[in-house]
Design an enzyme around this catalytic site. Structure first.
Site, PDB file in Angstrom:
ATOM      1  N   ASP A  85     -38.388 -55.272 -26.964  1.00 13.12           N
ATOM      2  CA  ASP A  85     -38.407 -54.724 -25.600  1.00 13.12           C
ATOM      3  C   ASP A  85     -37.581 -53.448 -25.524  1.00 13.12           C
ATOM      4  O   ASP A  85     -36.547 -53.325 -26.182  1.00 13.12           O
ATOM      5  CB  ASP A  85     -37.807 -55.739 -24.595  1.00 13.12           C
ATOM      6  CG  ASP A  85     -38.670 -56.983 -24.454  1.00 13.12           C
ATOM      7  OD1 ASP A  85     -38.155 -58.022 -24.003  1.00 13.12           O
ATOM      8  OD2 ASP A  85     -39.876 -56.910 -24.815  1.00 13.12           O
ATOM      9  N   GLU A 112     -51.135 -50.137 -23.402  1.00 12.26           N
ATOM     10  CA  GLU A 112     -51.888 -51.246 -22.799  1.00 12.26           C
ATOM     11  C   GLU A 112     -50.967 -52.002 -21.847  1.00 12.26           C
ATOM     12  O   GLU A 112     -49.774 -52.157 -22.123  1.00 12.26           O
ATOM     13  CB  GLU A 112     -52.389 -52.189 -23.912  1.00 12.26           C
ATOM     14  CG  GLU A 112     -53.287 -51.515 -24.929  1.00 12.26           C
ATOM     15  CD  GLU A 112     -53.640 -52.437 -26.099  1.00 12.26           C
ATOM     16  OE1 GLU A 112     -53.821 -53.652 -25.881  1.00 12.26           O
ATOM     17  OE2 GLU A 112     -53.702 -51.932 -27.228  1.00 12.26           O
ATOM     18  N   LYS A 114     -48.965 -54.888 -20.156  1.00 15.62           N
ATOM     19  CA  LYS A 114     -48.423 -56.143 -20.692  1.00 15.62           C
ATOM     20  C   LYS A 114     -48.644 -57.237 -19.640  1.00 15.62           C
ATOM     21  O   LYS A 114     -47.978 -57.292 -18.626  1.00 15.62           O
ATOM     22  CB  LYS A 114     -46.937 -56.002 -21.010  1.00 15.62           C
ATOM     23  CG  LYS A 114     -46.372 -57.183 -21.805  1.00 15.62           C
ATOM     24  CD  LYS A 114     -44.985 -56.882 -22.362  1.00 15.62           C
ATOM     25  CE  LYS A 114     -44.449 -58.043 -23.199  1.00 15.62           C
ATOM     26  NZ  LYS A 114     -44.300 -59.304 -22.427  1.00 15.62           N
ATOM     27  N   LYS A 309     -40.398 -52.707 -20.539  1.00 14.70           N
ATOM     28  CA  LYS A 309     -40.374 -53.737 -19.496  1.00 14.70           C
ATOM     29  C   LYS A 309     -40.050 -53.135 -18.129  1.00 14.70           C
ATOM     30  O   LYS A 309     -39.109 -52.339 -17.995  1.00 14.70           O
ATOM     31  CB  LYS A 309     -39.317 -54.809 -19.816  1.00 14.70           C
ATOM     32  CG  LYS A 309     -39.533 -55.550 -21.122  1.00 14.70           C
ATOM     33  CD  LYS A 309     -40.833 -56.344 -21.168  1.00 14.70           C
ATOM     34  CE  LYS A 309     -40.807 -57.581 -20.303  1.00 14.70           C
ATOM     35  NZ  LYS A 309     -40.019 -58.698 -20.824  1.00 14.70           N
TER      36      LYS A 309
HETATM   37  N1  LIG Z   1     -52.106 -55.447 -24.846  1.00  8.21           N
HETATM   38  C1  LIG Z   1     -51.190 -56.109 -25.527  1.00  8.21           C
HETATM   39  O1  LIG Z   1     -50.953 -55.896 -26.702  1.00  8.21           O
HETATM   40  C2  LIG Z   1     -50.415 -57.174 -24.838  1.00  8.21           C
HETATM   41  C3  LIG Z   1     -50.654 -57.423 -23.489  1.00  8.21           C
HETATM   42  N2  LIG Z   1     -49.979 -58.393 -22.838  1.00  8.21           N
HETATM   43  C4  LIG Z   1     -49.063 -59.146 -23.457  1.00  8.21           C
HETATM   44  N3  LIG Z   1     -48.404 -60.105 -22.744  1.00  8.21           N
HETATM   45  C5  LIG Z   1     -48.777 -58.939 -24.834  1.00  8.21           C
HETATM   46  C6  LIG Z   1     -47.854 -59.646 -25.662  1.00  8.21           C
HETATM   47  C7  LIG Z   1     -47.865 -59.194 -26.933  1.00  8.21           C
HETATM   48 BR1  LIG Z   1     -46.785 -59.885 -28.356  1.00  8.21          BR
HETATM   49  S1  LIG Z   1     -48.971 -57.924 -27.174  1.00  8.21           S
HETATM   50  C8  LIG Z   1     -49.467 -57.961 -25.506  1.00  8.21           C
END
Ligand SMILES: NC(=O)c1cnc(N)c2cc(Br)sc12
Length: 317
Positions: A85, A112, A114, A309
């Site tokens: 993080d 992307e 999360k 985060k």
């Molecule tokens: N797009 C992604 O890679 C992604 C999206 N949402 C999440 N909670 C996570 C967790 C990990 Br570990 S990768 C990832």
């Protein structure tokens, strides 16, 4: 000429699968609910009267019917990684400098969202869903195949008859979370603290009928075992996931500079509360797979990605 029973069943299975894909994967309904339900009941009646034509990937085979005493353990041959993080632009710049120092050149990143849900792994053989599993500790998870089949955005059959394993997030949309807690409050049951807990409690239900009632959804984001696919970067991998019939998050963006990464992050600071699902940050990945392979992993996390985060959102209303 009048269709045979087998043709009628096959035709209904094909139509209902296409309609469900449009609704649950593309968020673009092509028929109204009443018409879908009418066809669905026709198919249930025909398959009940002619079980010899009922196939395991029929839309009627999603509905949970299994009540388990517990979950079998699953060993993830390819462990599920976790992310380091970061909480500031300075830390993202430091991440980029480490990447460039190791590789000796600048890279493009893909950003992307999360998703705040529960990580799952889906295994397909010959294009058929054979196993759904929770992340667990990354190496040992729980077998939730029955429950996975009730999640309408998880394809029972892929568009290609290939062997692959994919990973993503199972989540509960904000609207479903609010509805569920209202219902639980009316029934004098404990309410869930947040959509992530509600999703985890729903996908890990021993009674898959309960899972089926919780309107869970998914965003897939990792090709773990590529199978026969030749993919050179994460952006292409996500396009392959789309083409295979998976639901992926369309907010992704390839960024050629850290300033573009930061602009993406800042744009979602504002947009976050308008999204129909909860996010807790942005995942920033080196886009090119040969660069990722060169950077490798520390004991627990990739050197080619970080999770920026966001501060926690205000309490659920
Ligand atoms: N797009 C992604 O890679 C992604 C999206 N949402 C999440 N909670 C996570 C967790 C990990 Br570990 S990768 C990832």
């Amino acid at each position: 000429m009048k269709q045979t029973v087998a043709e009628q069943i096959h035709d209904l299975q094909k139509k209902l699968t296409e309609y469900a894909y449009a609704y649950y994967v593309k968020d673009q309904p092509v028929v109204d609910d009443a018409y879908y339900d009418q066809l669905y009941q026709q198919l249930v009646a025909l398959e009940t009267a002619h079980p010899e034509y009922q196939t395991s990937d029929s839309p009627t085979q999603r509905v949970g019917g299994v009540v388990r005493k517990g979950f079998e353990k699953v060993v993830h041959e390819i462990p599920l990684y976790s992310l380091n993080d970061v909480f500031s632009k300075a830390e993202i710049i430091a991440f980029d400098q480490r990447v460039q120092k190791t590789l000796g050149h600048a890279v493009s990143y893909i950003c992307e969202l999360k998703i705040d849900g529960l990580s799952i792994s889906l295994k397909y053989e010959n294009g058929r869903l054979v196993r759904g599993a929770t992340r667990g500790d990354g190496t040992i998870g729980e077998n939730i195949t029955d429950n996975s089949k009730t999640v309408k955005s998880i394809p029972l059959t892929l568009t290609e008859p290939i062997d692959i394993e994919v990973r993503g997030e199972c989540y509960m949309p904000k609207a479903s979370f609010i509805q569920l807690n209202q219902k639980r409050e009316e029934e004098g049951l404990d309410i869930f603290a947040n959509p992530r807990n509600a999703a985890a409690g729903s996908i890990r239900q021993l009674d898959s009928k309960v899972t089926a009632s919780r309107n869970l959804s998914t965003f897939l984001y990792t090709l773990a075992d590529f199978g026969p696919l030749h993919v050179t970067n994460q952006a292409e991998a996500l396009t392959h996931l789309d083409d295979l019939g998976f639901r992926t998050n369309q907010e992704r963006a390839v960024c050629s500079t850290i300033d573009d990464v930061w602009a993406y992050i800042e744009s979602f600071h504002d947009k976050r509360s308008q999204l129909p699902y909860e996010i807790d940050g942005v995942v920033i990945k080196v886009n090119d797979f040969s660069d990722q392979n060169q950077l490798g992993f520390t004991v627990k996390a990739p050197r080619w990605a970080v999770a920026y985060k966001f501060p926690p959102e205000e309490a659920q209303t």
